[in-house]
Design an enzyme around this catalytic site. Sequence first.
Site: not given
Ligand code: ATP
Ligand code: MG
Length: 458
Positions: A63, A65, A158
């Site tokens: 996705d 963000d 994170d």
């Molecule tokens: P994927 O969508 O492939 O699982 P993602 O890195 O995009 O991976 P998301 O859960 O969509 O993960 O979150 C988007 C972004 O928000 C992350 O890349 C990170 O920068 C931030 N993020 C998400 N969860 C946390 C958290 N628990 N603590 C700190 N930052 C976070």
């Molecule tokens: Mg994501």
Amino acid sequence: MLGKTTKATTSPLVIERGGHTVSRKNISDNALKVLYRLNKGGYDAYLVGGGVRDILLGQQPKDFDIATNATPEQIKALFRNCRLIGRRFRLAHIVFGRDIIEVATFRGHHDNADNKSSVKKDSANKNAKKQHSKQSEHGMLLRDNIYGTIEEDAERRDFTINSLYYSARDFKIYDFANGLADIEKKQIRLIGDPETRYREDPVRMLRAIRFATKLDMKIHKDTASPIPTLAPLMANIPAARMFEEYLKLFLGGKAQANFHLLAENNLLQYFFPQMSQILAANSNKAAIAFIEQVLINTDKRINDGLRVTPAFLLAAVIWYSLEENINALMVGNTMAPQDAFFAAMHEIMAEQQRCVAIPKRFQLPMKDIWILQQKLHRREGAKAFKLLEHQRFRAAYDFLLIRAQVEGGELQELADWWTNFQEASPDTQQQMVKSVRGPRSNSRRRAPRKRRKPSAPE
Ligand code: ATP
Ligand code: MG
């Protein structure tokens, strides 16, 4: 993957348009629309997180963000198709039919967090922060709605590899946390002090594991080493969030690897308490072999593009504990097998729900799969034909096949019977049903249906 880089005055590493592989071709039209609209509205907006990371790694992002300096209300004013969601973490969802683009306002620092922020901490500011942020006694962030600058936002993310920002205005990537270097080194590294970051949000321990397996990366030793000791912090995570994490860890094509890494890090017990005990004690070889095979099959189905239901793996992970509970209830023949089955099912489901809140729509198929394991023994008369029509027959049959693979013996005979039955002509099916011995031969019937109360002791 990466080329020319320059250092900007704000201090992030800036990678020029020609120096990286992120191009608008890799980004969904909807995400681009949101980025452009925010920019046109006078705001800064960046693609961030998995959207940038995965493209740099040559993978298709799950996705997209977006992070912006517009507040949720300002975002809402720009988009008719905007929904504001979340309490703990307020976000804007821009809805394009089934596609949702998540837009987050830059997060700022919390007063008591260990940070190098230059935000002025006058008392008015402090009071405002109190309303928008909240921390538990364990250091966990219960509310996180303090807005800040892009630099602060980058520090609040994170992992370093998740803190890369792509601008659709100048097509550059802004790297505030050495994320690019870690992408090259293939390492997962928390931003800031690992223990503080895990205490703020223990789910980051799960995320470290998930990204390591998904991206085939190593967890940096400073990020990895506190996990087994801090694992008990997971007990504070609401069961509903644990279900979300269950889906990401176990239905993303890396279930087997995640299962073992969670177990090695003392984290599995917060998802599956009974299974985790069986593993630790090595007390039920069939249960361990069964779950291993189910994990392998789950990953294979997902990687082959086949459908999986979250219920199947959940049913599998609990199955042998359910059997153990049934047997325990039947000790001394005080309970009829059927009653023991339902009592054990009820009890074990309640125990599971305390860790991971399984929505009703998945609880029902789990129970069906279990109940059908009993019913698949009963094939006489019209029963086998009826079972074939059952909505959950396929899942229950697949479940039986794996049990048979692990246990062999009579169960293998039963599984083979069902395999043949499905492939047989109608005539043969009739013969097969006739040759099945009646209910009296069923081992479950050996237990007496109703026991008389023992007579008074002498
Ligand atoms: P994927 O969508 O492939 O699982 P993602 O890195 O995009 O991976 P998301 O859960 O969509 O993960 O979150 C988007 C972004 O928000 C992350 O890349 C990170 O920068 C931030 N993020 C998400 N969860 C946390 C958290 N628990 N603590 C700190 N930052 C976070
Ligand atoms: Mg994501």
